[in-house]
Design a protein around this motif. Structure first.
Motif, mmCIF file in Angstrom:
data_model
loop_
_atom_site.group_PDB
_atom_site.id
_atom_site.type_symbol
_atom_site.label_atom_id
_atom_site.label_comp_id
_atom_site.label_asym_id
_atom_site.label_seq_id
_atom_site.Cartn_x
_atom_site.Cartn_y
_atom_site.Cartn_z
ATOM 1 N N TYR A 82 0.918 -1.111 -0.170
ATOM 2 C CA TYR A 82 0.029 -0.201 0.081
ATOM 3 C C TYR A 82 0.868 1.239 -0.050
ATOM 4 O O TYR A 82 1.908 1.265 0.614
ATOM 5 N N VAL A 103 -9.471 -0.274 -1.857
ATOM 6 C CA VAL A 103 -9.199 -1.777 -1.650
ATOM 7 C C VAL A 103 -10.348 -2.531 -1.038
ATOM 8 O O VAL A 103 -10.584 -2.068 0.187
ATOM 9 N N GLU A 107 -10.090 -8.060 -0.100
ATOM 10 C CA GLU A 107 -8.841 -8.388 -0.805
ATOM 11 C C GLU A 107 -7.608 -7.757 0.364
ATOM 12 O O GLU A 107 -6.756 -8.455 0.383
#
Length: 172
Positions: A82, A103, A107
């Motif tokens: 990320y 997101v 996930e």
């Protein structure tokens, strides 16, 4: 997400089993803190000005698992999950702590679980005295285990407070 079973660390075991047992206990504790909540609750920030949420903690721990067990211990050249990789490898997302609206929740959990699985595999292939390269020198798998237990324990304390604020649930 259903409530996971938390493995109780062994009371009398060898060093490796004890370290792995405590790390797995704390991993399962974070999952338990998130169990039974919807997407909005998982993304809810703790309290201003802190952006910490339960989902942000899961994202952060995926980054931490990747960093210590893949980059440092195994020497893999893998990027951040990320963020953009700026500011010391944590990216604009500050190590995954923000909720990452882009997101999907499923996930995020799948990514964290995959990083945990890779961490276990990388650790299983090494002795406790095996080392990886850290910015300050060599660091042993033993040290990584202790650090990860500390990292999860600290963030599970945050998760306790966030969960209590969401629905009053304490314990676990």
């Amino acid at each position: 997400m259903s409530s996971p079973d938390r493995p109780i660390p062994p009371f009398a075991a060898d060093e490796r089993s004890t370290l792995e047992g405590w790390l797995d206990f704390h991993r399962a504790t974070l999952a338990a803190k998130c169990a039974g909540l919807d997407e909005e609750q998982l993304r809810a920030a703790s309290t201003p000005p802190s952006p910490i949420s339960l989902l942000g903690l899961v994202r952060h721990m995926a980054e931490v698992e990747r960093n210590w067990f893949r980059r440092i211990l195994a020497g893999e050249e893998v990027g951040v999950i990320y963020g953009d990789g700026e500011d010391g490898g944590e990216g604009a997302d500050s190590g995954g702590f923000t909720t990452g609206e882009e997101v999907p929740v499923a996930e995020v959990f799948a990514t964290w679980e995959a990083e945990v699985a890779r961490a276990r595999a990388n650790a299983a292939a090494r002795a406790l005295d095996d080392t990886g390269r850290f910015e300050y020198g060599e660091v042993s798998l033993r040290w990584i285990y202790v650090h990860m237990i500390e990292e999860y324990a600290r963030h599970n304390g945050h998760a306790d407070l966030v969960r209590e604020r969401i629905d009053g649930r304490t314990g676990v």
